[in-house]
Scaffold this active site. Structure first.
Site, PDB file in Angstrom:
ATOM      1  N   LYS A  10       0.808  -1.266  -0.099  1.00 46.46           N
ATOM      2  CA  LYS A  10      -0.032  -0.167  -0.015  1.00 46.46           C
ATOM      3  C   LYS A  10       0.836   1.202   0.036  1.00 46.46           C
ATOM      4  CE  LYS A  10      -4.111  -2.119   2.230  1.00 46.46           C
ATOM      5  NZ  LYS A  10      -5.160  -1.824   3.297  1.00 46.46           N
ATOM      6  N   TYR A  50     -12.165  -1.367  -3.821  1.00 44.15           N
ATOM      7  CA  TYR A  50     -12.825  -1.503  -2.675  1.00 44.15           C
ATOM      8  C   TYR A  50     -14.547  -1.624  -2.451  1.00 44.15           C
ATOM      9  CZ  TYR A  50      -8.509  -1.983   0.017  1.00 44.15           C
ATOM     10  OH  TYR A  50      -7.228  -2.295   0.427  1.00 44.15           O
ATOM     11  N   ASN A 113      -2.033   0.091   6.805  1.00 43.15           N
ATOM     12  CA  ASN A 113      -1.507  -1.072   7.139  1.00 43.15           C
ATOM     13  C   ASN A 113      -0.664  -1.754   6.198  1.00 43.15           C
ATOM     14  OD1 ASN A 113      -3.624  -1.852   5.451  1.00 43.15           O
ATOM     15  ND2 ASN A 113      -4.689  -2.970   7.057  1.00 43.15           N
ATOM     16  N   HIS A 116      -2.154  -5.402   1.240  1.00 45.13           N
ATOM     17  CA  HIS A 116      -3.681  -6.034   1.221  1.00 45.13           C
ATOM     18  C   HIS A 116      -3.272  -7.486   0.595  1.00 45.13           C
ATOM     19  CE1 HIS A 116      -7.308  -6.749  -0.630  1.00 45.13           C
ATOM     20  NE2 HIS A 116      -6.837  -7.177  -1.700  1.00 45.13           N
ATOM     21  N   GLU A 127      -9.550 -10.077  -8.253  1.00 48.07           N
ATOM     22  CA  GLU A 127      -8.658  -8.991  -7.895  1.00 48.07           C
ATOM     23  C   GLU A 127      -7.292  -8.802  -8.762  1.00 48.07           C
ATOM     24  OE1 GLU A 127      -8.079  -8.946  -3.559  1.00 48.07           O
ATOM     25  OE2 GLU A 127     -10.123  -8.288  -3.396  1.00 48.07           O
TER      26      GLU A 127
HETATM   27  P1  ADP Z   1      -7.997  -6.846   5.352  1.00 46.67           P
HETATM   28  O1  ADP Z   1      -7.144  -5.842   4.673  1.00 46.67           O
HETATM   29  O2  ADP Z   1      -7.135  -7.052   6.460  1.00 46.67           O
HETATM   30  O3  ADP Z   1      -8.842  -7.943   4.474  1.00 46.67           O
HETATM   31  P2  ADP Z   1     -10.625  -5.521   5.633  1.00 46.67           P
HETATM   32  O4  ADP Z   1     -11.005  -6.219   4.554  1.00 46.67           O
HETATM   33  O5  ADP Z   1     -11.529  -5.624   6.658  1.00 46.67           O
HETATM   34  O6  ADP Z   1      -9.353  -6.038   6.134  1.00 46.67           O
HETATM   35  O7  ADP Z   1     -10.526  -3.996   5.381  1.00 46.67           O
HETATM   36  C1  ADP Z   1      -9.815  -3.342   4.274  1.00 46.67           C
HETATM   37  C2  ADP Z   1      -8.856  -2.199   4.442  1.00 46.67           C
HETATM   38  O8  ADP Z   1      -9.797  -1.155   5.054  1.00 46.67           O
HETATM   39  C3  ADP Z   1      -7.944  -2.423   5.889  1.00 46.67           C
HETATM   40  O9  ADP Z   1      -6.663  -3.295   5.359  1.00 46.67           O
HETATM   41  C4  ADP Z   1      -7.731  -1.228   6.324  1.00 46.67           C
HETATM   42  O10 ADP Z   1      -6.818  -0.602   5.299  1.00 46.67           O
HETATM   43  C5  ADP Z   1      -9.075  -0.447   6.166  1.00 46.67           C
HETATM   44  N1  ADP Z   1      -9.667  -0.528   7.413  1.00 46.67           N
HETATM   45  C6  ADP Z   1     -10.570  -1.455   7.756  1.00 46.67           C
HETATM   46  N2  ADP Z   1     -11.100  -1.527   9.102  1.00 46.67           N
HETATM   47  C7  ADP Z   1     -10.893  -0.047   9.321  1.00 46.67           C
HETATM   48  C8  ADP Z   1     -10.999   0.686  10.438  1.00 46.67           C
HETATM   49  N3  ADP Z   1     -11.647   0.581  11.458  1.00 46.67           N
HETATM   50  N4  ADP Z   1     -10.594   2.119  10.342  1.00 46.67           N
HETATM   51  C9  ADP Z   1      -9.768   2.573   9.247  1.00 46.67           C
HETATM   52  N5  ADP Z   1      -9.442   1.752   8.250  1.00 46.67           N
HETATM   53  C10 ADP Z   1      -9.901   0.524   8.188  1.00 46.67           C
HETATM   54 MG    MG Z   2     -10.131  -7.604   3.150  1.00 44.01          MG
END
Ligand code: ADP
Ligand code: MG
Length: 138
Positions: A10, A50, A113, A116, A127
């Site tokens: 990212k 997304y 974070n 992805h 994807e």
């Molecule tokens: P992952 O990336 O672990 O699959 P999710 O699919 O739940 O997680 O969420 C997609 C992305 O959205 C996350 O990687 C993060 O960048 C963002 N995200 C998820 N939850 C939150 C939150 N509570 N606050 C801010 N950003 C979030």
């Molecule tokens: Mg996800």
């Protein structure tokens, strides 16, 4: 079980100069890189990617972040690739990510974070096809 998954390094991790280290970790974990490129998504492209999160409280923040700078998109091959890549990434929230995971080491917050990963074989195929043409996959 498919052997292909999709990953993104990212914008936070690319901006911090951590993309080389993360690619090293991917190779050391035994993944074969089948596709790799640096892209800078438009807001619309990030919204499309997304779309499943549209309507959630963090959606605007997420698409702003994902279109804020270049990122590295990856097609990764390994037996059980989806789980193997998510295991290497660690929990969504770096505060909960296990020692030795990429998010533990490189992520700064639940939003920014570092990486992805697809959450299912079905989504991995969708994807990979969203970002790569057939010519760009080896
Ligand atoms: P992952 O990336 O672990 O699959 P999710 O699919 O739940 O997680 O969420 C997609 C992305 O959205 C996350 O990687 C993060 O960048 C963002 N995200 C998820 N939850 C939150 C939150 N509570 N606050 C801010 N950003 C979030
Ligand atoms: Mg996800």
């Amino acid at each position: 079980m498919s052997n292909l998954t999709f990953g993104i390094i990212k914008p936070d991790a690319v901006k911090a100069g951590n993309h080389g280290k993360i690619i090293d970790r991917i190779l050391a974990a035994g993944f074969k890189i089948r596709g790799l490129k640096l892209i800078h998504q438009t807001r619309e492209e990030a919204e499309g990617f997304y779309a499943v999160h549209a309507g959630k409280g963090f959606f605007d923040e997420l698409v702003d972040f994902m279109s804020s700078g270049p990122c590295v998109v990856l097609a990764l091959e390994k037996d059980g690739a989806v789980k193997a890549w998510r295991d290497l990434m660690g929990a969504t929230n770096p505060a909960e990510a296990a020692e030795g995971t990429l998010r533990k080491e490189f992520a700064s917050s639940i939003g920014e974070n570092a990486v992805h990963g697809s959450d299912s074989d079905e989504n991995a195929a969708i994807e990979v096809a969203y970002f790569f043409s057939k010519l760009e996959l080896v």
